[in-house]
Design an enzyme around this catalytic site. Structure first.
Site, PDB file in Angstrom:
ATOM      1  N   THR A 166      -8.858  -4.846  -1.854  1.00  0.00           N
ATOM      2  CA  THR A 166      -9.899  -4.012  -2.468  1.00  0.00           C
ATOM      3  C   THR A 166     -11.258  -4.165  -1.785  1.00  0.00           C
ATOM      4  OG1 THR A 166     -10.470  -5.819  -3.939  1.00  0.00           O
ATOM      5  CG2 THR A 166      -8.851  -4.215  -4.755  1.00  0.00           C
ATOM      6  N   CYS A 212     -10.102  -6.923   2.706  1.00  0.00           N
ATOM      7  CA  CYS A 212      -8.991  -7.426   1.889  1.00  0.00           C
ATOM      8  C   CYS A 212      -8.420  -6.221   1.154  1.00  0.00           C
ATOM      9  CB  CYS A 212      -9.417  -8.569   0.966  1.00  0.00           C
ATOM     10  SG  CYS A 212     -10.502  -8.145  -0.403  1.00  0.00           S
ATOM     11  N   HIS A 251     -31.232   0.389   4.400  1.00  0.00           N
ATOM     12  CA  HIS A 251     -32.015  -0.232   3.316  1.00  0.00           C
ATOM     13  C   HIS A 251     -31.758  -1.726   3.149  1.00  0.00           C
ATOM     14  CE1 HIS A 251     -33.133   3.634   0.881  1.00  0.00           C
ATOM     15  NE2 HIS A 251     -33.367   3.759   2.176  1.00  0.00           N
ATOM     16  N   HIS A 288     -38.312  -2.082   2.836  1.00  0.00           N
ATOM     17  CA  HIS A 288     -36.988  -2.696   2.683  1.00  0.00           C
ATOM     18  C   HIS A 288     -36.960  -4.116   3.273  1.00  0.00           C
ATOM     19  CE1 HIS A 288     -35.696   1.138   1.277  1.00  0.00           C
ATOM     20  NE2 HIS A 288     -36.067   1.725   2.402  1.00  0.00           N
ATOM     21  N   ASP A 309      -7.576 -10.642   4.952  1.00  0.00           N
ATOM     22  CA  ASP A 309      -6.358 -11.269   4.429  1.00  0.00           C
ATOM     23  C   ASP A 309      -5.187 -10.319   4.683  1.00  0.00           C
ATOM     24  OD1 ASP A 309      -6.450  -9.323   2.456  1.00  0.00           O
ATOM     25  OD2 ASP A 309      -6.543 -10.715   0.762  1.00  0.00           O
TER      26      ASP A 309
HETATM   27  C1  RB5 Z   1      -4.380  -9.923  -2.360  1.00  0.00           C
HETATM   28  O1  RB5 Z   1      -3.233  -9.568  -3.035  1.00  0.00           O
HETATM   29  C2  RB5 Z   1      -5.595  -9.271  -3.008  1.00  0.00           C
HETATM   30  O2  RB5 Z   1      -5.878  -9.876  -4.218  1.00  0.00           O
HETATM   31  C3  RB5 Z   1      -6.774  -9.335  -2.071  1.00  0.00           C
HETATM   32  O3  RB5 Z   1      -6.461  -8.685  -0.884  1.00  0.00           O
HETATM   33  C4  RB5 Z   1      -8.058  -8.693  -2.559  1.00  0.00           C
HETATM   34  O4  RB5 Z   1      -7.846  -7.393  -2.986  1.00  0.00           O
HETATM   35  C5  RB5 Z   1      -8.864  -9.496  -3.494  1.00  0.00           C
HETATM   36  O5  RB5 Z   1      -9.971  -9.136  -3.893  1.00  0.00           O
END
Ligand code: RB5
Length: 149
Positions: A70, A68, A101, A136, A11
């Site tokens: 996080t 993304c 694993h 595994h 994203d």
């Molecule tokens: C986008 O702002 C953010 O929420 C997305 O990139 C991600 O971190 C969601 O888990």
């Protein structure tokens, strides 16, 4: 022999890291299938996890990379597909272990949480490390069974 293909998708929170890592692929002996996004405009990460899951299901890529902000949302979305084993990784040890694993077929990184050099190390280890198999393999097979219960 054609290079193996890594599908990449992110994203807006991950597109810069995706571009950085795509540039490493030729050196690592892989080709890129870039499924977007390609700019800072706000998009929805489930759409990109779905696009990558479909690419793997259709055999258009051997493995995947998702990013993304996080790594959390896009890994949750990807793991809803039974054929995806997506590992959200923050360091080199995790990148190696998710292959040895867990036979992870998708590496997930956080564009806002992981530094660029650590991310590059993670990608290299994810692509170079084989699955150990053995005990595994039984556990990984059990993951597939969960969807049928
Ligand atoms: C986008 O702002 C953010 O929420 C997305 O990139 C991600 O971190 C969601 O888990």
């Amino acid at each position: 022999m054609p290079l193996p293909i890594l599908a990449l998708a992110s994203d807006h929170g991950g597109f810069e890291m995706k571009a950085l890592l795509a540039a490493d692929l030729p050196l690592l002996g892989w080709a890129a299938l870039d499924l977007g996004t390609s700019g800072p405009g706000s998009v929805d990460y489930p759409d990109f996890a779905l696009a990558l899951a479909q690419a793997l299901k259709e055999g258009r890529a051997e493995r995947g990379l998702l990013v993304c902000g996080t790594g959390i949302g896009i890994s949750i979305a990807a793991n809803r597909h039974a054929h995806i084993r997506a590992a959200l990784v923050h360091d080199a040890f995790g990148a190696r272990m998710c292959r040895e694993h867990n036979d992870a077929n998708v590496l997930v990184l956080g564009g806002r949480t992981t530094g660029p050099e650590i991310a590059r190390d993670c990608l290299r280890l994810f692509l170079e490390t084989p699955f150990e198999g053995g005990r595994h393999a039984r556990r990984v097979a059990m993951l597939g069974d969960l969807g049928e219960k």
